[in-house]
Design an enzyme around this catalytic site. Structure first.
Site, mmCIF file in Angstrom:
data_model
loop_
_atom_site.group_PDB
_atom_site.id
_atom_site.type_symbol
_atom_site.label_atom_id
_atom_site.label_comp_id
_atom_site.label_asym_id
_atom_site.label_seq_id
_atom_site.Cartn_x
_atom_site.Cartn_y
_atom_site.Cartn_z
ATOM 1 N N ASN A 266 3.295 -0.854 6.395
ATOM 2 C CA ASN A 266 3.081 -0.248 5.077
ATOM 3 C C ASN A 266 4.110 -0.806 4.082
ATOM 4 O O ASN A 266 4.931 -1.643 4.433
ATOM 5 C CB ASN A 266 3.143 1.281 5.157
ATOM 6 C CG ASN A 266 4.475 1.770 5.653
ATOM 7 O OD1 ASN A 266 5.494 1.601 4.987
ATOM 8 N ND2 ASN A 266 4.505 2.350 6.847
ATOM 9 N N ASP B 258 1.175 6.397 11.336
ATOM 10 C CA ASP B 258 0.599 7.493 12.126
ATOM 11 C C ASP B 258 -0.137 6.984 13.362
ATOM 12 O O ASP B 258 -0.342 7.726 14.305
ATOM 13 C CB ASP B 258 -0.363 8.314 11.249
ATOM 14 C CG ASP B 258 0.406 9.159 10.241
ATOM 15 O OD1 ASP B 258 1.451 9.718 10.622
ATOM 16 O OD2 ASP B 258 -0.024 9.238 9.070
ATOM 17 N N LYS C 11 -1.980 -14.451 20.711
ATOM 18 C CA LYS C 11 -2.596 -14.300 19.385
ATOM 19 C C LYS C 11 -4.108 -14.111 19.513
ATOM 20 O O LYS C 11 -4.771 -14.913 20.190
ATOM 21 C CB LYS C 11 -2.286 -15.537 18.537
ATOM 22 C CG LYS C 11 -2.773 -15.409 17.116
ATOM 23 C CD LYS C 11 -2.438 -16.644 16.300
ATOM 24 C CE LYS C 11 -3.111 -16.567 14.937
ATOM 25 N NZ LYS C 11 -2.952 -17.802 14.190
ATOM 26 N N PHE D 136 10.187 13.585 4.073
ATOM 27 C CA PHE D 136 9.706 13.043 2.805
ATOM 28 C C PHE D 136 8.178 13.014 2.887
ATOM 29 O O PHE D 136 7.620 12.967 3.989
ATOM 30 C CB PHE D 136 10.207 11.604 2.588
ATOM 31 C CG PHE D 136 11.512 11.522 1.852
ATOM 32 C CD1 PHE D 136 12.699 11.881 2.476
ATOM 33 C CD2 PHE D 136 11.561 11.088 0.533
ATOM 34 C CE1 PHE D 136 13.912 11.795 1.803
ATOM 35 C CE2 PHE D 136 12.765 10.994 -0.159
ATOM 36 C CZ PHE D 136 13.940 11.355 0.478
ATOM 37 N N LYS E 201 2.671 20.185 3.814
ATOM 38 C CA LYS E 201 3.240 19.311 4.842
ATOM 39 C C LYS E 201 4.532 19.899 5.400
ATOM 40 O O LYS E 201 4.790 19.848 6.598
ATOM 41 C CB LYS E 201 3.481 17.910 4.261
ATOM 42 C CG LYS E 201 3.611 16.846 5.308
ATOM 43 C CD LYS E 201 3.412 15.453 4.745
ATOM 44 C CE LYS E 201 1.970 15.026 4.750
ATOM 45 N NZ LYS E 201 1.743 13.663 4.300
ATOM 46 N N LYS F 34 4.894 20.640 9.356
ATOM 47 C CA LYS F 34 5.882 19.949 10.204
ATOM 48 C C LYS F 34 6.949 20.923 10.698
ATOM 49 O O LYS F 34 7.529 20.728 11.747
ATOM 50 C CB LYS F 34 6.563 18.828 9.424
ATOM 51 C CG LYS F 34 5.583 17.798 8.864
ATOM 52 C CD LYS F 34 5.630 16.502 9.628
ATOM 53 C CE LYS F 34 4.648 15.490 9.052
ATOM 54 N NZ LYS F 34 4.566 14.273 9.818
HETATM 55 O O1 PMT Z 1 11.261 2.795 1.291
HETATM 56 P P1 PMT Z 1 10.969 2.838 -0.197
HETATM 57 O O2 PMT Z 1 10.263 1.602 -0.683
HETATM 58 O O3 PMT Z 1 12.185 3.182 -1.007
HETATM 59 O O4 PMT Z 1 9.922 4.032 -0.440
HETATM 60 C C1 PMT Z 1 10.313 5.342 -0.199
HETATM 61 C C2 PMT Z 1 9.208 6.156 0.495
HETATM 62 C C3 PMT Z 1 8.042 6.347 -0.464
HETATM 63 C C4 PMT Z 1 8.727 5.451 1.763
HETATM 64 C C5 PMT Z 1 9.840 7.521 0.925
HETATM 65 O O5 PMT Z 1 10.382 8.126 -0.184
HETATM 66 C C6 PMT Z 1 8.810 8.456 1.553
HETATM 67 O O6 PMT Z 1 8.084 9.174 0.882
HETATM 68 N N1 PMT Z 1 8.770 8.459 2.920
HETATM 69 C C7 PMT Z 1 7.789 9.223 3.691
HETATM 70 C C8 PMT Z 1 6.474 8.523 3.565
HETATM 71 C C9 PMT Z 1 5.385 9.087 4.436
HETATM 72 O O7 PMT Z 1 4.712 8.295 4.957
HETATM 73 O O8 PMT Z 1 5.261 10.364 4.579
HETATM 74 P P2 PMT Z 1 4.190 11.073 5.582
HETATM 75 O O9 PMT Z 1 3.464 11.986 4.710
HETATM 76 O O10 PMT Z 1 3.409 10.121 6.400
HETATM 77 O O11 PMT Z 1 5.139 11.817 6.590
HETATM 78 C C10 PMT Z 1 5.799 13.017 6.279
HETATM 79 C C11 PMT Z 1 7.132 13.049 7.003
HETATM 80 O O12 PMT Z 1 6.916 12.949 8.420
HETATM 81 C C12 PMT Z 1 8.067 11.915 6.651
HETATM 82 O O13 PMT Z 1 9.361 12.432 6.617
HETATM 83 C C13 PMT Z 1 7.897 10.924 7.799
HETATM 84 O O14 PMT Z 1 9.098 10.182 8.012
HETATM 85 C C14 PMT Z 1 7.594 11.829 8.958
HETATM 86 N N2 PMT Z 1 6.704 11.235 9.979
HETATM 87 C C15 PMT Z 1 5.470 10.780 9.633
HETATM 88 C C16 PMT Z 1 4.649 10.256 10.593
HETATM 89 C C17 PMT Z 1 5.115 10.187 11.923
HETATM 90 N N3 PMT Z 1 4.361 9.675 12.886
HETATM 91 N N4 PMT Z 1 6.339 10.617 12.233
HETATM 92 C C18 PMT Z 1 7.144 11.150 11.274
HETATM 93 O O15 PMT Z 1 8.271 11.550 11.568
#
Ligand code: PMT
Length: 404
Positions: free
Chosen positions: A208, A277, A287, A328, A342, A346
Site C-alpha cells: 500500500n 489485511d 517468478k 490509526f 473501529k 479493535k
Molecule cells: O505512513 P504515512 O505515509 O505517513 O501515512 C500514514 C498512515 C495514513 C498510513 C497512518 O496515519 C494510518 O492511518 N495508519 C493506519 C492505516 C490503516 O490501514 O488502518 P486500518 O483501518 O487498516 O487499521 C486500523 C488499525 O489496525 C491500525 O492501527 C492498523 O495498524 C491496525 N491493523 C490493521 C490491520 C491488521 N491486519 N493489523 C493491524 O494491527
C-alpha cells in the site's frame, strides 16, 4: 523545580539583533540562559549585550583571534537541556545537517544529546532552495525541531518565507522542548510504521501507499520526551530516527512477531502502520509467469489483526492493564464515524482517524489532518505537520493515562 538550562546559539544574519529579545524573554520565564555567538553573529550583535542580558560570559568561537577563556564545548553540551539556534542561517543548517564540527557552535551541536530547536532566518530564495529544503528535512529526520520562518518582507527587500519567527513562538517552543525533554523518561514505547509487503513471488508483492512518515514522527516525538522507543517498520525509504531502536520487517506476520516480542515492559504501543489485511495464501518459489494478455487471480487469506490481538492479550492479562494501545485508521469520507466504530471493534484506548481523501492528509505527505478519538470524546485537529500530530497524540495519551 530546577530552572531550564537553555543554550542559545546566535549565528550571522541580520535577525541576530533579535537574540537580545529572546535572551531577555527566556530569562523572564525563569530559564538559565547561556549564549554561543559565532564570529559572523558577533558582527551583528555584541557579546556584551548578550552577556549583560544572560548574566553569563558569552562563549565565542574556539578559533577566535582575540584572547578569551577556553570554552569546553563538551561541558557546554552537557550543561544544557535545550540547544536553540536563533537565527539559524542557511550556512548553520547546512553544517549541522552535514555533521560538521568546524566552529564552537557546530562542535556543541555534534556533542549535544538533548532537544535541538532551530529558528531559521534567511532570504526567501535561500529558504526555498532545494539544498536548504534537504538540510531541513535531514535535521527534522534527526528529531530536531524547526520553528519555521514567517512570510513577509526581509531585510534585503525580497518578499516570501524567511523572516525569523516571532520571539514568543521561539521562546514557547524552546520552553516546551525543555519541559518535555524527560516527560516520558523511564517509559518504553513501541511504534509500528509504514506498509507491509505481502509477497506474491520473489519479484512481486501486494502493498500500500504508506511512507512511514506518520509512525516515524510518533517514534521521534516519544524519543524527544525521553522514552525508550522501539520502531517496528515496514519497508520505508526513511532513515532511522536518532536514538530509536528500529526493527525492519516486511510482512504483517513478521510485524506481529516483532511487536509481540518487543511488548514486554512497554507502557504504550502505537499502531501507525498500514498493515495489509490479506496476503497471498502461498509465496510462489519462482517468478509467476501468467499468460500474457489474460487475467489471473490471487488466492488471498486474512492476515493477523495485530492491534486486535494486542487488545485481546491485554484483556486476557497476558499484557499489563496499564499498557495503552493506540490505533490509526485511514478512511476516505466520514472518517470520524468510521474511526469511532473501529476503535470499539479493535478494543484500543485511542484511535487516530485520518481522512486520507482530505488535502494535505494521509499517505506520503508531511502533514496530516486527524481526529483523536477515545471512549470519552474526540479532538478534531487542523492541518499540521506529522510531528505536531505525534506530539498532540502523546499529549492525549498522557491525559488518557491520568484519567483512567
Ligand atoms: O505512513 P504515512 O505515509 O505517513 O501515512 C500514514 C498512515 C495514513 C498510513 C497512518 O496515519 C494510518 O492511518 N495508519 C493506519 C492505516 C490503516 O490501514 O488502518 P486500518 O483501518 O487498516 O487499521 C486500523 C488499525 O489496525 C491500525 O492501527 C492498523 O495498524 C491496525 N491493523 C490493521 C490491520 C491488521 N491486519 N493489523 C493491524 O494491527
Amino acid at each position: 523545580m530546577k530552572a531550564p538550562r537553555i543554550l542559545l546559539g546566535v549565528s550571522g544574519g541580520i535577525a541576530a539583533y533579535k537574540a537580545a529579545e529572546i535572551v531577555r524573554s527566556l530569562v523572564k520565564e525563569g530559564a538559565d540562559v547561556r549564549v554561543v555567538l559565532t564570529s559572523r553573529g558577533a558582527e551583528f550583535i555584541t557579546p556584551l549585550t548578550l552577556a549583560t542580558l544572560s548574566g553569563h560570559a558569552v562563549a565565542r568561537d574556539e578559533f577566535h583571534e582575540e584572547p578569551s577563556p577556553v570554552i569546553d564545548h563538551i561541558e557546554l553540551a552537557q550543561w544544557a537541556d535545550v540547544l536553540v539556534v536563533a537565527p539559524a542561517t542557511a550556512n548553520v543548517l547546512a553544517r549541522f545537517a552535514q555533521g560538521e564540527g568546524s566552529d564552537l557552535l557546530s562542535t556543541i551541536h555534534l556533542a549535544f544529546k538533548g532537544s535541538v530547536v532551530l529558528a531559521p532566518a534567511m532570504n526567501p530564495k535561500m529558504w526555498d532552495h532545494a539544498r536548504t529544503r534537504a538540510n531541513v528535512a535531514c535535521l527534522e529526520q534527526a528529531g530536531e525541531i524547526i520553528v519555521s520562518p514567517e512570510s513577509g518582507f526581509v531585510a534585503c527587500g525580497d518578499e516570501g518565507a524567511g523572516r525569523l519567527a516571532a520571539t514568543e513562538t521561539i521562546v514557547r517552543e524552546t520552553l516546551l522542548a525543555a519541559a518535555l525533554s524527560d516527560a516520558m523518561a523511564g517509559k518504553k514505547v513501541v511504534v509500528s510504521a509504514g506498509p507491509t509487503w505481502e509477497a506474491v513471488d520473489p519479484v512481486r508483492y501486494v502493498g500500500n501507499r504508506s511512507s512511514g512518515k506518520m509512525g516515524y514522527a510518533v517514534a521521534r516525538a516519544a524519543r524527544a520526551r525521553g522514552a525508550e522507543v522501539i520502531l517496528v517498520s515496514g519497508p520505508s525509504g526513511l532513515a532511522s530516527p536518532w536514538g530509536v531502536e528500529r526493527i525492519v520487517v516486511e510482512s504483517a506476520v513478521e510485524m506481529r512477531d516483532a511487536i509481540f516480542s518487543s511488548a514486554a515492559g512497554a507502557s504504550l504501543i502505537v499502531m501507525a502502520a498500514a498493515v495489509a489485511d490479506h496476503r497471498p495464501r502461498e509465496r510462489a518459489p519462482a517468478k509467476l509467469k501468467p499468460d500474457k494478455g489474460k487475467g489471473y487471480s490471487l488466492d488471498m487469506v486474512p492476515n493477523p489483526d495485530i492491534l486486535k490481538e494486542l487488545c485481546a492479550a491485554r484483556e486476557r492479562g497476558d499484557l499489563p492493564t496499564e499498557l495503552t494501545l493506540v490505533g490509526f485508521a485511514a478512511e476516505t469520507g466520514d472518517a470520524v464515524r468510521k474511526g469511532e466504530a473501529k476503535r470499539e471493534h479493535k478494543g484500543c484506548d485511542l484511535l487516530v482517524a485520518n481522512d486520507v481523501g482530505a488535502a494535505g492528509a494521509g499517505f506520503g505527505s508531511d502533514t496530516n489532518v486527524v481526529t483523536i478519538i477515545s471512549a470519552t470524546g474526540r479532538d478534531d485537529l487542523p492541518l499540521m505537520s506529522k510531528l505536531e500530530v505525534a506530539n498532540r497524540l502523546l499529549d492525549a495519551v498522557d491525559v488518557w493515562c491520568r484519567a483512567r
